[in-house]
Design a protein around this motif. Structure first.
Motif, mmCIF file in Angstrom:
data_model
loop_
_atom_site.group_PDB
_atom_site.id
_atom_site.type_symbol
_atom_site.label_atom_id
_atom_site.label_comp_id
_atom_site.label_asym_id
_atom_site.label_seq_id
_atom_site.Cartn_x
_atom_site.Cartn_y
_atom_site.Cartn_z
ATOM 1 N N HIS A 16 -14.639 -54.552 3.797
ATOM 2 C CA HIS A 16 -16.026 -54.726 3.375
ATOM 3 C C HIS A 16 -16.950 -54.249 4.486
ATOM 4 O O HIS A 16 -16.496 -53.837 5.554
ATOM 5 C CB HIS A 16 -16.320 -56.194 2.996
ATOM 6 N N CYS A 25 -20.492 -56.049 11.835
ATOM 7 C CA CYS A 25 -20.115 -56.223 10.423
ATOM 8 C C CYS A 25 -20.816 -55.232 9.506
ATOM 9 O O CYS A 25 -20.517 -55.170 8.315
ATOM 10 C CB CYS A 25 -20.407 -57.648 9.950
ATOM 11 N N HIS A 29 -14.858 -52.288 7.698
ATOM 12 C CA HIS A 29 -13.736 -52.872 8.438
ATOM 13 C C HIS A 29 -12.956 -53.759 7.467
ATOM 14 O O HIS A 29 -13.403 -54.012 6.351
ATOM 15 C CB HIS A 29 -14.223 -53.675 9.645
ATOM 16 N N HIS A 31 -10.010 -57.194 6.705
ATOM 17 C CA HIS A 31 -9.503 -58.509 7.108
ATOM 18 C C HIS A 31 -8.187 -58.807 6.411
ATOM 19 O O HIS A 31 -7.981 -58.392 5.267
ATOM 20 C CB HIS A 31 -10.478 -59.619 6.702
ATOM 21 N N GLU A 125 -11.679 -65.839 7.010
ATOM 22 C CA GLU A 125 -11.841 -64.405 7.214
ATOM 23 C C GLU A 125 -11.109 -63.970 8.480
ATOM 24 O O GLU A 125 -10.555 -62.872 8.570
ATOM 25 C CB GLU A 125 -13.327 -64.044 7.296
HETATM 26 ZN ZN LIG Z 1 -15.730 -58.698 7.947
#
Ligand SMILES: [Zn+2]
Length: 140
Positions: A16, A25, A29, A31, A125
Motif C-alpha cells: 500500500h 508511508c 511498500h 507488509h 502491520e
Molecule cells: Zn505500510
C-alpha cells in the motif's frame, strides 16, 4: 455477565501507500500482516464452542485470500492506480486511505457481511504496530 471469546490469527501479505502522508508511508511498500479476528458469545453451542476456528478461516481467510493477499491496497484517487491496473498488477481499491485502521474495518465488514458475527478485528502491520476495529455490538 459471562462472555466467551475466541480469536483466529490469519497471515497475509499486502502492499500500500498513504496519500497525503508526510513520512515514508507515502511510498509504495509492503507488509507481512497478521490479522486477529475475535468472535464473542455469552453462550456456547452444543459442542461447547463459540464458533469453530475452522469456520472463521472458512469465511475470513477465504475473503482475504481472494481480495487482499499479495495485492496493492490503494486509495481510489491514487495516481499510480491506472498504471498498475494497466500492467495487470493485482489491486484492491479503497474509498479511504489504506491505513491499518481502514484495513481492519474492511475485514470486519467483510466477515459480518458474510454472516460471521465478528466482534473485533486487529491488524498487526508490523510486530510493534497494531490497529483495531470494533463494530456494532452483537445483539443476540
Ligand atoms: Zn505500510
Amino acid at each position: 455477565v459471562q462472555r466467551f471469546q475466541v480469536t483466529k490469527a490469519i497471515e497475509f501479505c499486502y502492499g500500500h501507500r498513504l496519500l497525503n502522508h508526510e513520512g515514508k508511508c507515502r511510498f509504495l511498500h509492503g507488509h507481512n500482516g497478521l490479522v486477529e479476528v475475535d468472535v464473542e458469545s455469552q453462550r456456547l453451542d452444543a459442542l461447547g464452542m463459540v464458533v469453530d476456528f475452522g469456520a472463521i478461516s472458512d469465511v475470513v481467510k477465504a475473503w482475504i485470500d481472494e481480495n487482499l493477499d499479495h495485492r496493492m491496497l490503494l486509495h481510489r484517487d491514487d495516481p499510480v492506480l491506472p498504471l498498475l491496473q494497466q500492467q495487470g498488477e493485482p489491486i484492491f481499491v479503497m474509498d479511504v486511505n489504506p491505513t491499518a485502521e481502514s484495513i481492519a474495518a474492511l475485514i470486519w465488514q467483510a466477515a459480518n457481511r458474510a454472516g460471521l458475527q465478528v466482534s473485533a478485528v486487529r491488524l498487526w502491520e508490523t510486530a510493534s504496530s497494531r490497529a483495531s476495529y470494533r463494530g456494532e455490538p452483537w445483539n443476540e
